[in-house]
Design a protein around this motif. Sequence first.
Motif, PDB file in Angstrom:
ATOM      1  N   ALA A  18      13.598  41.178   4.978  1.00  0.00           N
ATOM      2  CA  ALA A  18      14.635  42.064   4.898  1.00  0.00           C
ATOM      3  C   ALA A  18      14.091  43.324   4.638  1.00  0.00           C
ATOM      4  CB  ALA A  18      15.469  41.642   3.616  1.00  0.00           C
ATOM      5  N   ARG A  19      13.092  43.698   4.102  1.00  0.00           N
ATOM      6  CA  ARG A  19      12.582  45.323   3.843  1.00  0.00           C
ATOM      7  C   ARG A  19      11.843  45.611   5.273  1.00  0.00           C
ATOM      8  NH1 ARG A  19       8.122  45.937  -0.625  1.00  0.00           N
ATOM      9  NH2 ARG A  19       8.116  48.096   0.338  1.00  0.00           N
ATOM     10  N   ASP A  20      11.364  44.750   6.050  1.00  0.00           N
ATOM     11  CA  ASP A  20      10.955  44.938   7.431  1.00  0.00           C
ATOM     12  C   ASP A  20      11.848  45.236   8.363  1.00  0.00           C
ATOM     13  OD1 ASP A  20       8.675  44.929   9.490  1.00  0.00           O
ATOM     14  OD2 ASP A  20      10.006  43.203  10.004  1.00  0.00           O
ATOM     15  N   THR A  21      12.867  44.549   8.206  1.00  0.00           N
ATOM     16  CA  THR A  21      14.023  44.947   9.185  1.00  0.00           C
ATOM     17  C   THR A  21      14.711  46.087   8.872  1.00  0.00           C
ATOM     18  OG1 THR A  21      14.722  42.475   9.250  1.00  0.00           O
ATOM     19  CG2 THR A  21      16.540  44.066   9.851  1.00  0.00           C
ATOM     20  N   LYS A  22      14.776  46.507   7.533  1.00  0.00           N
ATOM     21  CA  LYS A  22      15.492  47.854   7.236  1.00  0.00           C
ATOM     22  C   LYS A  22      14.478  49.068   7.556  1.00  0.00           C
ATOM     23  CE  LYS A  22      17.084  50.430   3.126  1.00  0.00           C
ATOM     24  NZ  LYS A  22      17.309  50.262   1.873  1.00  0.00           N
ATOM     25  N   LEU A  23      13.172  48.692   7.532  1.00  0.00           N
ATOM     26  CA  LEU A  23      12.069  49.813   8.020  1.00  0.00           C
ATOM     27  C   LEU A  23      12.161  50.105   9.598  1.00  0.00           C
ATOM     28  CD1 LEU A  23       9.322  49.230   5.465  1.00  0.00           C
ATOM     29  CD2 LEU A  23      10.725  51.398   5.575  1.00  0.00           C
ATOM     30  N   GLY A  24      12.594  48.934  10.033  1.00  0.00           N
ATOM     31  CA  GLY A  24      12.504  48.978  11.644  1.00  0.00           C
ATOM     32  C   GLY A  24      13.558  49.692  12.141  1.00  0.00           C
ATOM     33  N   SER A  25      14.527  49.498  11.464  1.00  0.00           N
ATOM     34  CA  SER A  25      15.998  50.324  11.842  1.00  0.00           C
ATOM     35  C   SER A  25      15.563  51.848  11.457  1.00  0.00           C
ATOM     36  CB  SER A  25      17.166  49.836  11.070  1.00  0.00           C
ATOM     37  OG  SER A  25      17.281  48.515  11.326  1.00  0.00           O
ATOM     38  N   ILE A  26      14.922  52.077  10.181  1.00  0.00           N
ATOM     39  CA  ILE A  26      14.778  53.671   9.863  1.00  0.00           C
ATOM     40  C   ILE A  26      13.776  53.956  10.814  1.00  0.00           C
ATOM     41  CG2 ILE A  26      13.703  55.008   8.100  1.00  0.00           C
ATOM     42  CD1 ILE A  26      14.843  53.044   6.083  1.00  0.00           C
ATOM     43  N   ARG A  27      12.864  53.317  11.430  1.00  0.00           N
ATOM     44  CA  ARG A  27      11.778  53.802  12.452  1.00  0.00           C
ATOM     45  C   ARG A  27      12.355  54.214  13.589  1.00  0.00           C
ATOM     46  NH1 ARG A  27       6.627  49.798  12.823  1.00  0.00           N
ATOM     47  NH2 ARG A  27       6.428  51.397  14.746  1.00  0.00           N
ATOM     48  N   VAL A  28      13.640  53.551  14.235  1.00  0.00           N
ATOM     49  CA  VAL A  28      14.194  53.684  15.443  1.00  0.00           C
ATOM     50  C   VAL A  28      14.934  54.731  15.300  1.00  0.00           C
ATOM     51  CG1 VAL A  28      15.944  52.860  16.830  1.00  0.00           C
ATOM     52  CG2 VAL A  28      14.117  51.421  15.998  1.00  0.00           C
ATOM     53  N   GLY A  29      15.501  55.167  14.018  1.00  0.00           N
ATOM     54  CA  GLY A  29      16.482  56.287  14.041  1.00  0.00           C
ATOM     55  C   GLY A  29      15.778  57.598  13.686  1.00  0.00           C
ATOM     56  N   ILE A  30      14.552  57.478  13.096  1.00  0.00           N
ATOM     57  CA  ILE A  30      13.765  58.651  12.923  1.00  0.00           C
ATOM     58  C   ILE A  30      13.201  59.125  14.502  1.00  0.00           C
ATOM     59  CG2 ILE A  30      11.717  59.549  11.864  1.00  0.00           C
ATOM     60  CD1 ILE A  30      12.402  58.031   9.456  1.00  0.00           C
ATOM     61  N   ARG A  36       4.307  44.362   6.659  1.00  0.00           N
ATOM     62  CA  ARG A  36       4.131  43.486   7.607  1.00  0.00           C
ATOM     63  C   ARG A  36       2.674  42.921   7.396  1.00  0.00           C
ATOM     64  NH1 ARG A  36       6.024  45.656  13.589  1.00  0.00           N
ATOM     65  NH2 ARG A  36       8.434  45.666  12.842  1.00  0.00           N
ATOM     66  N   SER A  37       1.870  43.417   6.759  1.00  0.00           N
ATOM     67  CA  SER A  37       0.432  43.289   6.381  1.00  0.00           C
ATOM     68  C   SER A  37       0.885  42.175   4.986  1.00  0.00           C
ATOM     69  CB  SER A  37      -0.331  44.267   5.814  1.00  0.00           C
ATOM     70  OG  SER A  37      -1.658  43.772   5.211  1.00  0.00           O
ATOM     71  N   GLU A  38       1.457  42.669   4.021  1.00  0.00           N
ATOM     72  CA  GLU A  38       1.893  41.743   2.995  1.00  0.00           C
ATOM     73  C   GLU A  38       2.622  40.469   3.532  1.00  0.00           C
ATOM     74  OE1 GLU A  38       1.615  41.061  -1.131  1.00  0.00           O
ATOM     75  OE2 GLU A  38       0.941  42.695   0.298  1.00  0.00           O
ATOM     76  N   MET A  39       3.242  40.537   4.478  1.00  0.00           N
ATOM     77  CA  MET A  39       4.022  39.457   5.211  1.00  0.00           C
ATOM     78  C   MET A  39       3.032  38.549   5.705  1.00  0.00           C
ATOM     79  SD  MET A  39       7.546  40.685   6.913  1.00  0.00           S
ATOM     80  CE  MET A  39       7.952  39.357   7.696  1.00  0.00           C
TER      81      MET A  39
END
Length: 671
Positions: free
Chosen positions: A36-48, A89-92
Amino acid sequence: MSNPLPLGEPGGCREARERYADQLAGIDCELEALTARDTKLGSIRVGIFFLLVIGFGFAITTGHPFWVFVAVAALVAFLVAVVRNESVRSEMEIRQSQSRTLRRLVRRLDRDWQALAADALGKTAATLQLDARQNALAHDLDLVGDASLFQLVSMAATTPGQRTLANWLTRPVDPEVAVQRHHAVKSLAPARQERLQFYTLAREVGSSTGDPDSFVKWAQSPMWLPSRRWLIPWGNLTAALAVAAIAMLVYATMAENRDLSRISLVVLITIAVVNLSIGSLLLGPVAQIFSIAIQSRRSVEDYAELFRSADLLPTAAPESDQEKHTTESIRGTLLGTAADQESAGHAMTELASIAKAGSLKNSAATFLLYLPLQAFGLWDVRVLKRLEGWKERYRRHAEEWFVALGELESLLSLAALADEYPSWASPDWIQASADSPDTETLLSCEQLGHPLLPDQSRVRNDVSIGPAGTLLLVTGSNMSGKSTMLRSVGLNVALAMAGGPVCCRAMRLPPIEMATSIRVSDDLSQGVSFYMAELKRLAAVVDHARELHGNSKVTGESSAAHPRRLLFLLDEILQGTNSRERQIAVARVLGMLVDSGAIGAITTHDLELADEPELARIAHTVHFRETITPDADGDERMTFDYVMRQGVSPTTNALRLLEMVGLGEEGPKPV
């Protein structure tokens, strides 16, 4: 002779399975949260990223300070998001590796051979390097391969670990060494979390391009840079020119000198083009070297942590005549001393700092730093210079590090078995004495079980083989459990030699080597019939026994500095000839083995063989039997209790089995 335990095992195995299930459930929950955190950060990266593009676009077209500020802030935010996302992702990846490790542990307990073979760790045959004698033993007793003792025991993920464990399971050993291994295994068994961490790290290292075999091969290979010495001064020159050009560009910008700005840019672009061309055309082998020696900073740190795991080994060992016991040798090689600058741990700490520099291009967060360093200063060459300096200092030690790592990994694999099956016994090794040498050549197993069978279907029996001058003759009908008993003995002896627990309530054994003739096949490519193939195998067994007996008689001890005897396990031998000749030939072969001081067991469903005078004199005869009862429809049903009883088998079942599959006298007629 027999005293079977009830089906199933005490609670240790069930407790281990429940513990693994709880850990898997916890990891699955963590993976769900991390996803869930990875998906959220991925969306933030695209927006930024879109904000970054817009900010730079307006900054270039308008030159307004606000948009410059927006672009810079977006760039910083994007880099922060990338770093945090890579961390997640490393933690995953770590949690996924832990999950795969735990699932393998569970599959071992469930005897899920198909899943174990499908696992990446199950494909090991090409790396084991067993000799002909070991391969024959392994094939007969299911020591390696699919549905084998190796698959049950092994949590080894590196090539040295798999190779070492396979050799321990298939090669004879001095009792002192076996006792030392077992002492270490029992000490490691309670360290559950530490073992799980080791298995997980070893799995990551073993699946990488920088596996130990490749690493050792690189360490012992010739240096790459000495024949290309010009790359170092060229890198220094271009770095100096780039710094000067950048300073000139800053000055020209401030002075609004366009001609000087153009010259500076041309110099920088030329240096970048030349160096990047060198990187793509000449430095291909360097990338391959990096992928083996310092694949990533994390893989090197994994090696360092694996080496540090030697600290789990006991510092004290059982008394022995050896100058340096097994665990002391492993600890000394991997940990060294505080002042030891050539220990594996110290070397890997140094290599980790080189890997940190070499892995800049492998991360999105640091690639923007790597690109100018490579373009203007040949960064890869600088890292390679440090790497080859490390290689020059430590190359002669690399192989012994990984030999020790393989031994540590084998001990930790056996420790999982000891932890999961606390009711399995510690083998008791005995030595022959001058006063009573024959009485100390008895292999005795109390409540012997087959370790590869599922816990709920395992039946145990008391089994004794020996003393010297005798053999165990196992009679019985087809499918009654004779071959299973032979393999139960062989598998448990292999476990004892490796240093593991044994699937018995108690086990006493003398120094022995094993030889078998259980699964023999013809070889049409060599023109060898089944009968001749079996004769060759039996000749090898007799030669093995005579070799040990000859060494003991001439020198008073075997070549391994211990008076070993041969333990032979022979299953339904010489079936390719007529009954009377077979009886004479079997008696002759067994007489040769007994005369050579060997002890062993042989199975047969030929009841006349038990009456052979030569065998009756030396054999202790036992049997397995079947029970035939009618089912609800009145049809006969054959069952086996797999309990070993005294004396010759009173029954045979070959014709009954024919009838049960429809091939009796009333069966189907030929068309």
